[in-house]
Write a protein that holds these residues in place. Structure first.
Motif, PDB file in Angstrom:
ATOM      1  N   LYS A 164       3.426   0.223  13.413  1.00 30.84           N
ATOM      2  CA  LYS A 164       2.617   0.379  12.392  1.00 30.84           C
ATOM      3  C   LYS A 164       3.141   0.808  11.160  1.00 30.84           C
ATOM      4  O   LYS A 164       3.781   1.888  11.106  1.00 30.84           O
ATOM      5  CB  LYS A 164       1.471   1.177  12.566  1.00 30.84           C
ATOM      6  N   GLY A 165       2.879   0.040   9.862  1.00 32.81           N
ATOM      7  CA  GLY A 165       3.645   0.454   8.818  1.00 32.81           C
ATOM      8  C   GLY A 165       5.106   0.085   8.651  1.00 32.81           C
ATOM      9  O   GLY A 165       5.394   0.417   7.640  1.00 32.81           O
ATOM     10  N   LEU A 166       5.728  -0.134   9.768  1.00 34.32           N
ATOM     11  CA  LEU A 166       7.005  -0.447   9.401  1.00 34.32           C
ATOM     12  C   LEU A 166       7.458  -1.853   9.252  1.00 34.32           C
ATOM     13  O   LEU A 166       6.562  -2.871   9.349  1.00 34.32           O
ATOM     14  CB  LEU A 166       7.884   0.135  10.772  1.00 34.32           C
ATOM     15  N   VAL A 188      -3.754   9.407   1.156  1.00 34.98           N
ATOM     16  CA  VAL A 188      -3.501   9.128   2.510  1.00 34.98           C
ATOM     17  C   VAL A 188      -3.326   7.574   2.798  1.00 34.98           C
ATOM     18  O   VAL A 188      -3.965   6.935   2.236  1.00 34.98           O
ATOM     19  CB  VAL A 188      -5.033   9.349   3.137  1.00 34.98           C
ATOM     20  N   ASP A 189      -2.401   7.533   3.712  1.00 37.14           N
ATOM     21  CA  ASP A 189      -1.758   6.192   3.921  1.00 37.14           C
ATOM     22  C   ASP A 189      -2.662   5.751   5.360  1.00 37.14           C
ATOM     23  O   ASP A 189      -3.183   6.756   6.042  1.00 37.14           O
ATOM     24  CB  ASP A 189      -0.438   6.396   4.109  1.00 37.14           C
ATOM     25  N   GLU A 190      -2.646   4.683   5.670  1.00 37.27           N
ATOM     26  CA  GLU A 190      -3.226   4.103   6.914  1.00 37.27           C
ATOM     27  C   GLU A 190      -4.743   4.897   6.933  1.00 37.27           C
ATOM     28  O   GLU A 190      -4.967   5.151   8.301  1.00 37.27           O
ATOM     29  CB  GLU A 190      -2.462   4.436   8.171  1.00 37.27           C
ATOM     30  N   PHE A 191      -5.313   4.761   5.930  1.00 33.26           N
ATOM     31  CA  PHE A 191      -6.780   5.238   6.147  1.00 33.26           C
ATOM     32  C   PHE A 191      -7.688   4.731   7.220  1.00 33.26           C
ATOM     33  O   PHE A 191      -8.312   5.399   7.604  1.00 33.26           O
ATOM     34  CB  PHE A 191      -7.146   5.153   4.733  1.00 33.26           C
ATOM     35  N   LYS A 205       0.945  -1.206   0.147  1.00 26.68           N
ATOM     36  CA  LYS A 205      -0.011  -0.073   0.109  1.00 26.68           C
ATOM     37  C   LYS A 205       0.843   1.298   0.020  1.00 26.68           C
ATOM     38  O   LYS A 205       0.655   2.046  -0.911  1.00 26.68           O
ATOM     39  CB  LYS A 205      -1.047   0.029   1.260  1.00 26.68           C
ATOM     40  N   THR A 206       1.841   1.360   0.862  1.00 25.22           N
ATOM     41  CA  THR A 206       2.868   2.453   1.018  1.00 25.22           C
ATOM     42  C   THR A 206       3.278   2.445  -0.271  1.00 25.22           C
ATOM     43  O   THR A 206       3.780   3.775  -0.906  1.00 25.22           O
ATOM     44  CB  THR A 206       3.414   2.504   2.099  1.00 25.22           C
ATOM     45  N   SER A 207       3.921   1.278  -0.745  1.00 23.56           N
ATOM     46  CA  SER A 207       4.850   1.325  -1.973  1.00 23.56           C
ATOM     47  C   SER A 207       4.004   1.873  -3.106  1.00 23.56           C
ATOM     48  O   SER A 207       4.555   2.721  -3.822  1.00 23.56           O
ATOM     49  CB  SER A 207       5.160   0.068  -2.271  1.00 23.56           C
TER      50      SER A 207
END
Ligand code: ATP
Ligand code: MG
Length: 809
Positions: free
Chosen positions: A631-633, A292-295, A112-114
């Motif tokens: 989170k996200g890492l 928006v990330d981590e929506f 997602k972040t990518s």
């Protein structure tokens, strides 16, 4: 750097029932010896199913689908590939998305972040978009920094262009906007200060006994984040009226003193944009592309702000995963994901279900954990990396033992050159869980960075008075220690110390605290209390440190914390108790006060030195953080500590009664009772597990807060029936149980029993003979079979050998 083929003895043993006893023997043998091979297991203790969950592998073709050389944008994707980013079909679709709303719904580690990062690059390189027209909202400062870094490395993006892209957290973006538009208020963000202020107003209103400041602040926040004016707080009862009065006073105080808290930043920004259409228009014109990330962790007001900015062009791309909503206590509303298409009719929806981060056994474990949540969109992640290793488990005695074992694992891996310190992340549920591991890291001089408040347990305000009582027992003239004892006698710190010092200058005493008895300001009953305390302190000298702590807590400290009106630090009660329990666990290792206090001083000194060194410089350090922060890492190796009942799920989610004071019901903003709270805890477990890229070690101490406890129900459920997990939970409430112990099926529900009424086999087993206790354990080893009796791990009574019928296989 690969983790296969370990030379240290990993005992992949499926005969788990005797594990606890083995551990005990092992520890007795290994007293003071740290060359003991570390034992890790392929299954958590108490696993019913002996099969290791593995995710299905994604079809090969998916990985190669990005080759679109003939397309006009082929070059961009080719250059991405040169950098090792080989996007799949769905990812490419998201990256190519140009105008209009897009929801990317995906599981952990599915890119997602990518996709956000690559789309940013695509907009710049292929669509020739202006760098300054892109706005990327992320959740934490660390995530924002990482995103900027990743963008700068993309093909064809200069460092300058990367700098002009706004990749920020909501708070930092809107604070920046406020500052540029003349808002000068100071930020009033420190929780402790907010609590002190609120507590003062609560005292004045006479409600400081019945309410906790964090509860009121959460209530206030949920009103504000849902755009409900706090003036609309209910006032049906006297209690409600007073609560409202306190909160409105708190708001007024901030206004009068020129302060803004974090919620105010968003709220003031919202009001400003409503009042100044010109300003809003300029944002709308500038930010043509908003992402928006981590929506899933966005709250109502944050979403409103985003909606305002994208209103004319609707160029909004959000990415999220409903399984990773872990901030619902902060008002995150995962239903925004589910309703996105209603808010933006015609929105494109892209789902990503291939995990690129982790090996198939890690993804498989994540899938097996999260599928037990009821409120979720059903999805099962596929993997791209075959597992060379599988997640490993250990069940140390307690947090001390856990820390020793975790460190031994890290040291062995580094010593054998398979890993560097920078490969490891240690995750835990709450900050109070890191005491033992930090001590180990400090003692062994291992570089680490803790992403928390940087304080040792012994420095926490709530813990210090207890230690200072022990200090005074040994060193009666320790004036610093005296200072922290005074508030626990309800004596003002400064005034009391001034009196003691004055008197002591006139006539020095061996124990200057005794001067208080001649202080005219104290009433008789207060002097009585001082006398009692002096005796108590004296009695500690001969005690073991753990007994001294228990004594202090029992005679006044627990009570003091519970009722103290003047207490400055107020945190969730559960957390306070947890810290003191952890202090007991730490003290349990020492026989004398002197040894324990000496150890604490040593730790404080080392921690001071550690704080002065900057490990961030070379990046080779072990990372420590709470699951929330992770989170996200992602990290090559993750050690998840405290995966036991009471810690994960946290005890506060197990007992709705205890959680009552922190429960708020407001337009569904904070609904964290019972099952909801448990589902959120399970998502935390899922987030933790899915941070690992190559290896995962999960530790479930058999004791938590000095009570026996079971392996986390989330792990047990992933390896068997939900019923097993329920049993474990019940046992925790009853005072704890060891997992590996079975409970006779009469306590199972009919459905589960029926499911198990297939093929059966008879096995040798230890059966508890105490009426009412249904525990039994399989006889698994020859030594075990040779014994004539054995103590029941649940009730302590003798067990006898017999047989049991169990499902075959
Ligand atoms: P989280 O749910 O934890 O936020 P995420 O969905 O944002 O995860 P990313 O962090 O973007 O996932 O990606 C996870 C890992 O997979 C990263 O190391 C990323 O570089 C890698 N990755 C993503 N897509 C691909 C791909 N198509 N090919 C190879 N690696 C990929
Ligand atoms: Mg991400």
């Amino acid at each position: 750097m690969k983790g296969s083929n370990k030379p240290y003895a990993v005992r992949h043993d499926e005969q788990l029932d005797d594990l606890m006893e083995d551990y005990r023997d092992e520890q007795a043998e290994a007293e003071g010896e740290d060359t003991q091979p570390l034992r890790l297991f392929k299954l958590p203790l108490g696993a019913v199913e002996k099969r290791i969950p593995k995710a299905a592998m994604a079809p090969q073709a998916e990985g190669a689908a990005s080759r679109a050389t003939n397309a006009p944008d082929g070059e961009y994707f080719e250059r991405l590939e040169e950098q090792g980013i080989r996007l799949n079909t769905a990812q490419i679709k998201a990256v190519r998305h140009h105008n209009g709303p897009l929801l990317t719904l995906a599981g952990a580690g599915s890119g997602k972040t990518s996709v956000l990062v690559c789309r940013t690059g695509y907009l710049l390189a292929v669509r020739q978009a202006e760098a300054s027209s892109i706005l990327l909202m992320t959740f934490s400062t660390k995530a924002a920094a990482e995103m900027r870094e990743r963008i700068a490395q993309l093909p064809g993006i200069g460092g300058m262009a990367a700098k002009r892209i706004e990749a920020r957290t909501f708070h930092s973006f809107f604070l920046y906007m406020l500052r540029r538009n003349g808002v000068r208020e100071e930020i009033f963000g420190e929780t402790i200060r907010q609590h002190i202020l609120l507590k003062q107003f609560m005292r004045e209103a006479g409600i400081s006994d019945s309410q906790q400041p964090e509860t009121l602040l959460a209530l206030l926040s949920s009103y504000k984040m849902n755009l409900v004016d706090p003036a609309e707080l209910p006032e049906k009862s006297e209690a409600e009226r007073k609560t409202k009065e306190v909160l409105l006073r708190y708001e007024a105080w901030k206004r009068e003193n020129g302060k803004l808290d974090f919620d105010d930043i968003l709220l003031v920004a919202y009001e400003m944009l409503k009042e100044r259409p010109g300003l809003l228009r300029s944002l709308q014109q500038r930010f043509r592309y908003v992402m928006v990330d981590e929506f899933q962790d966005t709250n109502f007001l944050q979403y409103e702000l985003v909606k305002m900015i994208v209103e004319p062009h609707r160029n909004l791309m959000v990415v999220g995963d409903d399984d990773q909503t872990i901030y619902s206590f902060n008002g995150a509303r995962s239903e925004f994901i589910l309703d996105f298409e209603k808010t933006y009719p015609g929105a494109k929806v892209i789902t990503l279900d291939i995990n690129y981060r982790s090996t198939s056994a890690i993804v498989g474990l994540g899938n097996a954990i999260i599928r037990h949540n009821k409120k979720r969109r059903d999805k099962t992640l596929k993997a791209t990396k075959q597992s060379e290793t599988v997640p490993q488990y250990m069940t140390p005695f307690n947090t001390n033992d856990e820390a020793v074992r975790a460190l031994r694992y890290i040291q062995q891996e580094v010593a054998e050159d398979r890993r560097t310190y920078g490969d490891f992340a240690i995750l835990y549920r709450a900050n109070s869980n890191n005491r033992a591991i930090i001590e180990q890291l400090l003692e062994q001089d291992v570089p680490f960075v803790e992403f928390g408040d940087g304080k040792l347990l012994y420095e926490q305000r709530i813990v210090r008075p207890v230690i200072d009582h022990m200090r005074l027992a040994l060193y009666r003239r320790d004036f610093e220690a005296m200072e922290s004892v005074l508030p626990t006698l309800y004596i003002a710190r400064e005034k009391g110390m001034t009196f003691i010092r004055q008197q002591d200058a006139l006539r020095a005493k061996k124990g200057p605290l005794i001067h208080l008895l001649s202080w005219p300001e104290l009433k008789e009953f207060q002097k009585e209390k001082v006398k009692e305390r002096l005796l108590l302190i004296k009695s500690l000298v001969a005690m073991k440190p753990v007994d001294a702590i228990v004594q202090l807590r029992r005679s006044f400290y627990d009570n003091y914390l519970e009722t103290a009106e003047k207490q400055n630090v107020t945190q969730h009660k559960e957390m306070l108790v947890e810290m003191l329990d952890e202090l007991e666990t730490s003290a349990g290792r020492f026989d004398t006060l002197e040894a324990f206090l000496g150890f604490i001083d040593d730790m404080l000194e080392k921690s001071g030195e550690h704080a002065r060194q900057k490990h961030e410089d070379n990046g080779n350090y072990v990372t420590l953080m709470t699951i929330h922060r992770s989170k996200g890492l992602e990290f090559p190796v993750v050690l998840l500590l405290g995966a036991s009942e009471g810690s994960l799920p946290h005890s506060s989610s197990l007992d709705p009664e205890r959680m009552k004071d922190s429960q708020l019901h407001l337009q569904g903003a904070v609904a964290q009772l019972g099952d909801d709270a448990l589902e959120e805890e399970r998502r935390l477990a899922y987030v933790a597990v899915t941070r690992a890229k190559e290896e995962l070690v999960i530790s479930s101490p058999a004791q938590y807060r000095r009570k026996k406890t079971a392996v986390s129900r989330f792990l047990l459920a992933a390896f068997g029936s939900a019923e097993t997990a329920k049993t474990a939970a019940k046992e925790f409430k009853r005072g704890g149980a060891l997992s590996g112990v079975r409970v006779a099926p009469s306590s199972m529900s009919g459905g589960v029993r029926a499911a198990q009424e297939g093929r059966k086999e008879t096995v040798a087993a230890w059966l508890c003979k105490r009426p009412g206790c249904k525990a039994w354990m399989r006889v698994t080893t020859a030594e075990d079979a040779a014994r004539s009796t054995k103590a029941c791990p649940l009730c302590g009574k003798p067990m006898e050998k017999g047989t049991r019928e169990v499902p075959a296989g």
